[in-house]
Enzyme design. Structure first.
Site, PDB file in Angstrom:
ATOM      1  N   GLY A   2     -14.264  -3.902   0.226  1.00  0.00           N
ATOM      2  CA  GLY A   2     -15.578  -3.382   0.619  1.00  0.00           C
ATOM      3  C   GLY A   2     -16.027  -2.272  -0.305  1.00  0.00           C
ATOM      4  O   GLY A   2     -17.175  -2.237  -0.759  1.00  0.00           O
ATOM      5  N   LYS A  21     -20.831 -14.337   4.251  1.00  0.00           N
ATOM      6  CA  LYS A  21     -22.272 -14.072   4.353  1.00  0.00           C
ATOM      7  C   LYS A  21     -22.954 -13.658   3.060  1.00  0.00           C
ATOM      8  O   LYS A  21     -22.462 -12.786   2.345  1.00  0.00           O
ATOM      9  CB  LYS A  21     -22.499 -12.952   5.374  1.00  0.00           C
ATOM     10  CG  LYS A  21     -22.231 -13.379   6.790  1.00  0.00           C
ATOM     11  CD  LYS A  21     -22.669 -12.285   7.713  1.00  0.00           C
ATOM     12  CE  LYS A  21     -22.425 -12.674   9.155  1.00  0.00           C
ATOM     13  NZ  LYS A  21     -22.533 -11.527  10.031  1.00  0.00           N
ATOM     14  N   GLY A  72      -9.914  -8.898   0.972  1.00  0.00           N
ATOM     15  CA  GLY A  72      -8.674  -9.263   1.665  1.00  0.00           C
ATOM     16  C   GLY A  72      -8.209 -10.686   1.418  1.00  0.00           C
ATOM     17  O   GLY A  72      -7.050 -10.902   1.065  1.00  0.00           O
ATOM     18  N   ARG A  88       0.830  -1.224   0.000  1.00  0.00           N
ATOM     19  CA  ARG A  88       0.000   0.000   0.000  1.00  0.00           C
ATOM     20  C   ARG A  88       0.857   1.264   0.000  1.00  0.00           C
ATOM     21  O   ARG A  88       0.464   2.272  -0.593  1.00  0.00           O
ATOM     22  CB  ARG A  88      -0.937  -0.006   1.202  1.00  0.00           C
ATOM     23  CG  ARG A  88      -2.068  -0.983   0.994  1.00  0.00           C
ATOM     24  CD  ARG A  88      -3.086  -0.920   2.068  1.00  0.00           C
ATOM     25  NE  ARG A  88      -4.297  -1.588   1.613  1.00  0.00           N
ATOM     26  CZ  ARG A  88      -5.167  -2.160   2.414  1.00  0.00           C
ATOM     27  NH1 ARG A  88      -4.995  -2.151   3.708  1.00  0.00           N
ATOM     28  NH2 ARG A  88      -6.245  -2.735   1.910  1.00  0.00           N
TER      29      ARG A  88
HETATM   30  P1  AMP Z   1     -15.830 -12.318   3.656  1.00  0.00           P
HETATM   31  O1  AMP Z   1     -15.165 -11.298   4.538  1.00  0.00           O
HETATM   32  O2  AMP Z   1     -17.305 -12.207   3.609  1.00  0.00           O
HETATM   33  O3  AMP Z   1     -15.191 -12.398   2.294  1.00  0.00           O
HETATM   34  O4  AMP Z   1     -15.604 -13.723   4.364  1.00  0.00           O
HETATM   35  C1  AMP Z   1     -14.341 -14.250   4.577  1.00  0.00           C
HETATM   36  C2  AMP Z   1     -14.433 -15.315   5.622  1.00  0.00           C
HETATM   37  O5  AMP Z   1     -15.297 -16.348   5.199  1.00  0.00           O
HETATM   38  C3  AMP Z   1     -13.093 -15.948   5.896  1.00  0.00           C
HETATM   39  O6  AMP Z   1     -12.691 -15.626   7.191  1.00  0.00           O
HETATM   40  C4  AMP Z   1     -13.354 -17.443   5.725  1.00  0.00           C
HETATM   41  O7  AMP Z   1     -12.742 -18.219   6.730  1.00  0.00           O
HETATM   42  C5  AMP Z   1     -14.858 -17.526   5.838  1.00  0.00           C
HETATM   43  N1  AMP Z   1     -15.370 -18.733   5.178  1.00  0.00           N
HETATM   44  C6  AMP Z   1     -15.202 -19.116   3.911  1.00  0.00           C
HETATM   45  N2  AMP Z   1     -15.760 -20.317   3.680  1.00  0.00           N
HETATM   46  C7  AMP Z   1     -16.304 -20.733   4.846  1.00  0.00           C
HETATM   47  C8  AMP Z   1     -17.011 -21.890   5.258  1.00  0.00           C
HETATM   48  N3  AMP Z   1     -17.280 -22.871   4.395  1.00  0.00           N
HETATM   49  N4  AMP Z   1     -17.426 -21.959   6.531  1.00  0.00           N
HETATM   50  C9  AMP Z   1     -17.166 -20.968   7.401  1.00  0.00           C
HETATM   51  N5  AMP Z   1     -16.493 -19.840   7.080  1.00  0.00           N
HETATM   52  C10 AMP Z   1     -16.065 -19.721   5.812  1.00  0.00           C
END
Ligand code: AMP
Length: 396
Positions: A377, A201, A354, A38
């Protein structure tokens, strides 16, 4: 189409400039910078400004000190690295909320530059406080935002400061300019356009999914998100992470995709575990349905092949979010395979977020991507068509 002024539109000779940058770098426990990408990325903007004036105030946040001074979030390591890279003395301004910055700016010598201490040490930054913004603005003629990762935040250094300057004295730095160019190109991407989404999510990404359905041809879903979609389809997902209260959103996404002829591809096999722990035994479940005592932690080998075939045929790709619990070695294969596959192709490829960016960096294939977004984001907000306060304030 919004119009913004860019760095090159301004004559900055002898003027004072507030440069909002993204120095939110990772530090190890002894306070050493572990990745200076960065800082390096900000150099073209800083150097362009320094060619015209040395009355420059660099500003950034680092981590989440939540309005309190916490030494581990100090920008001191950044000041040291910047001094090496710029070959000039970097004066770190403490007490940003009290220091009369106009006075300090007047005294900056030819071989010096100012860096304000972590803006998030002060409550006024996140609350977009008027008094704090006015203090930052003292003695400033021009404002440049080159911190794409925080451009969706209504903070003092993002909105409060530029809002108080005439519209012909505020604009975008080179990095933000490039981000916007790439993201708007992406929306006109050549078909087949495939969007790969993963991560935790559905609710975090529903806005972007719905908007991208207007542009893309295929939607690939992995990560924890996939289990809500599979469950909706009636597949057994064991005790995988599922957002039961978001099934209406999932239904809405399926309906909209159908209306727009966008295909949705979900995992067909999984790497599972009995418990959500790093050292749990990883088990490949080579069918869609997951036994009750297991949860999905990563996409399986058949899914990697399926997703890879689609990636191979795509001309445009946008990827955000890991395919599994990427932080744990046993469940990182899916994410790494996707990174490798996208890198190997010659599509117009954009990655943001990330974890997905970390996977790309770990493989050392950054250069194979058309663009690595500096703000996961912010890029999602932009692509979902939301108003980004830091951009809105710069419109002319
Ligand atoms: P995000 O910030 O929404 O991109 O989510 C990233 C997070 O999703 C990471 O910390 C991953 O460990 C988690 N993640 C990805 N796949 C799974 C899964 N199958 N079960 C639980 N957590 C997950």
């Amino acid at each position: 189409m919004q119009k913004y002024q860019n760095l090159k539109d301004f004559d900055l000779k002898g003027r004072s400039v507030f440069l909002r940058l993204d120095f939110n770098v990772p530090l190890n426990t002894s306070g050493k910078i572990t990745d200076d990408t960065r800082i390096l990325a900000a150099l073209p903007t800083i150097e362009h400004v320094l060619e015209q004036t040395n009355r420059v105030c660099l500003a950034s946040h680092l981590g989440r000190p939540k309005g309190r001074r916490k030494e581990e979030f100090s920008l001191k390591p950044v000041a040291i690295r910047l001094a090496e890279l710029l070959g000039r003395e970097v004066l770190l301004v403490d007490d940003v909320d009290k220091e009369p910055i106009d006075q300090v700016l007047k005294q900056v010598g030819h071989n010096q530059i100012l860096l304000l201490e972590n803006l998030r040490f002060y409550e006024g930054e996140s609350s977009n406080d008027a008094f704090f913004s006015e203090n930052l603005l003292k003695g400033i003629d021009f404002y440049i935002n080159d911190a794409f990762g925080t451009i969706h935040r209504e903070h003092a250094s993002i909105v409060g400061v530029p809002k108080r300057l005439p519209s012909d004295r505020r604009g975008l730095g080179f990095l933000v300019e490039k981000e916007l160019k790439v993201l708007s190109e992406l929306q006109r991407g050549e078909a087949p356009f495939t969007v790969i989404l993963g991560g935790a999510k559905v609710s975090d990404k529903v806005g972007v999914v719905l908007n991208l359905l207007n542009y893309c041809n295929h939607l690939i879903i992995g990560g924890a998100m996939a289990y809500s979609f599979l469950k909706y389809k009636g597949v057994s997902v064991g005790h995988s992470f599922v957002e039961d209260d978001k099934m209406d959103l999932v239904k809405f996404i399926f309906k909209n995709a159908e209306k727009r002829n966008v295909t949705i591809t979900l995992p067909v096999d999984h790497v599972c575990s009995e418990s959500f722990t790093e050292d749990s035994d990883a088990k490949v479940v080579n069918i869609e349905n997951i036994p009750d005592s297991y949860q999905g932690m990563d996409i399986g080998p058949k899914t990697i092949k399926l997703f890879s075939n689609m990636i191979e045929k795509s001309k445009t790709i946008f990827w955000n979010g890991p395919m599994g619990v990427f932080e744990w070695q046993a469940y990182s294969k899916g994410t790494m395979a996707i990174a490798e596959k996208v890198a190997a192709g010659d599509s117009f490829s954009v990655v943001g977020g990330g974890d997905s960016v970390a996977a790309v960096k770990k493989l050392g294939v950054e250069k194979e991507f058309s663009h690595i977004s500096t703000g996961g984001g912010a890029s999602l907000k932009y692509l979902e068509g939301s108003i980004l306060p830091g951009l809105k304030v710069l419109e002319v």
